[in-house]
Write an enzyme that holds these catalytic residues in place. Structure first.
Site, PDB file in Angstrom:
ATOM      1  N   LYS A 173      -2.963   2.587   4.649  1.00 16.55           N
ATOM      2  CA  LYS A 173      -1.576   1.963   5.237  1.00 16.55           C
ATOM      3  C   LYS A 173       0.163   2.739   5.089  1.00 16.55           C
ATOM      4  O   LYS A 173       0.332   2.918   5.212  1.00 16.55           O
ATOM      5  CB  LYS A 173      -2.338   0.977   4.520  1.00 16.55           C
ATOM      6  CG  LYS A 173      -3.059   0.055   5.796  1.00 16.55           C
ATOM      7  CD  LYS A 173      -2.771   0.161   7.393  1.00 16.55           C
ATOM      8  CE  LYS A 173      -3.401  -0.928   7.646  1.00 16.55           C
ATOM      9  NZ  LYS A 173      -3.421  -1.271   9.149  1.00 16.55           N
TER      10      LYS A 173
ATOM     11  N   TYR B 282      -8.887   2.689   2.611  1.00 10.81           N
ATOM     12  CA  TYR B 282      -7.744   1.637   3.760  1.00 10.81           C
ATOM     13  C   TYR B 282      -6.445   1.866   2.696  1.00 10.81           C
ATOM     14  O   TYR B 282      -5.369   2.653   3.948  1.00 10.81           O
ATOM     15  CB  TYR B 282      -7.761   0.451   3.745  1.00 10.81           C
ATOM     16  CG  TYR B 282      -7.722  -0.988   4.843  1.00 10.81           C
ATOM     17  CD1 TYR B 282      -7.838  -0.651   5.511  1.00 10.81           C
ATOM     18  CD2 TYR B 282      -6.453  -1.495   3.953  1.00 10.81           C
ATOM     19  CE1 TYR B 282      -7.156  -1.354   6.902  1.00 10.81           C
ATOM     20  CE2 TYR B 282      -5.784  -2.350   4.484  1.00 10.81           C
ATOM     21  CZ  TYR B 282      -5.923  -2.317   6.127  1.00 10.81           C
ATOM     22  OH  TYR B 282      -5.083  -3.382   6.704  1.00 10.81           O
TER      23      TYR B 282
END
Length: 339
Positions: A156, A152
């Site tokens: 990002k 994740y």
């Protein structure tokens, strides 16, 4: 004025769902894109009840052709797209060495390339009109990686670099198409219920925890004021990003000590919990999880930092008044001392 036409990816739950509802409350025509058809049905109902027009489109944002087809359908049925909001993501809660190559690829395809494909589809239409806004929903983790979320955090960080590059190109063109990014804090969303987890205890957001409506207000405000390159939502986001800019190595060590425990509750992980990495947990026959996760008692629906960010002149006046007041008190104290 005709209603705005807005596209929100990841609109079946969490921040995406709260954002779609907020746009709906303004009377917008909202296209809701997500895999979970049960969740999409619930989100569609909420947008319509709020006063907006809803167009649910089930798709996988990791498929560029599906995203392009959805954009074409939106313009055919609702009109030219004014705002495109990228929110959809998935993840794996686990140490890096416990994540398989295909799992890491899947997270990257959804959580990073899904943003790229959405932006491509929006720009194909917006650039020909020289008008429109794209909002990338990011996170404090776009700058500051934390343990147990390597896939994740990588996605990002990638979105952040992609956003900066694209923004520079649009500025070079003197384009009236705008891109902005909203960096969020920990939010009480269903991801902690359905994201694939190999943690021994139940996953949780790192406190302080904000409600999805706080994030949604930040996204809608950014869509209305897209000339700023990015917005930070929540005092914890500001503190994290500032600390990381000054002492990233110290944060590495701090998170190495605390990052495992702070992302887990005291309850053991449920072996029967759903996982939405490959299939939506809110798909046909599944559950509608809504916008909120299981942390309502611990989450706040307000952010002083957000209010200050959205009212800079009032904030500056208040700060100036406070400084003037302190100066007055200091002068009075000095007079008392001299007497």
């Amino acid at each position: 004025m005709s209603p705005q036409v807005v596209v929100v990816t990841g609109a079946s739950a969490g921040v995406g769902r709260a954002t779609a509802k907020t746009f709906g409350a303004r009377g917008a025509k909202v296209a809701l894109l997500a895999r979970g058809e049960t969740g999409l049905a619930g989100a569609t109902r909420e947008v319509r009840e709020a006063g907006g027009q809803a167009l649910p489109i089930p798709l996988d944002v990791a498929d560029a052709e599906q995203v392009e087809a959805a954009a074409a359908r939106v313009e055919d049925e609702l009109g030219p797209i004014d705002v495109w909001v990228n929110v959809a993501f998935t993840s794996v809660f686990a140490p890096f060495h416990q994540i398989g190559a295909e799992e890491f690829r899947r997270v990257t395809e959804v959580s990073y390339l899904g943003y790229v494909y959405g932006t491509m589809a929006a720009l194909r239409r917006m650039r020909t009109r020289d008008a429109g806004t794209i909002v990338q929903v990011g996170s404090a983790l776009a700058y500051r990686g934390i343990p147990l979320q390597s896939a994740y955090c990588g996605a990002k960080h990638a979105i952040q670099g992609f956003h900066e590059s694209l923004r520079c190109e649009l500025l070079h063109e003197r384009s009236n198409v705008h891109v902005t990014m909203v960096q969020l804090p920990a939010v009480n969303t269903p991801q902690f219920t359905w994201v694939l987890s190999r943690l021994p205890r139940r996953a949780q957001p790192v406190p302080p925890i904000y409600q999805p409506e706080v994030a949604a207000r930040g996204v809608v405000y950014a869509a209305d004021h897209p000339r700023r390159r990015e917005y930070w939502v929540g005092g914890s986001t500001v503190a994290t990003l500032m600390a990381n800019a000054v002492a990233p190595g110290v944060l590495d060590r701090y998170l190495g000590r605390t990052g495992y425990s702070s992302q887990q509750t005291d309850q053991p992980s449920d072996p029967d919990r759903p996982a939405n990495l490959w299939e939506p947990a809110d798909g046909p026959g599944g559950q509608d999880f809504g916008a909120h996760g299981p942390f309502d008692p611990r989450a706040t629906g307000q952010s002083v930092q957000q209010w200050a960010s959205h009212h800079p002149r009032l904030s500056a006046a208040a700060a100036g008044g406070g400084l003037a007041g302190l100066a007055g008190l200091a002068a009075l104290a000095a007079k008392v001392v001299r007497r």
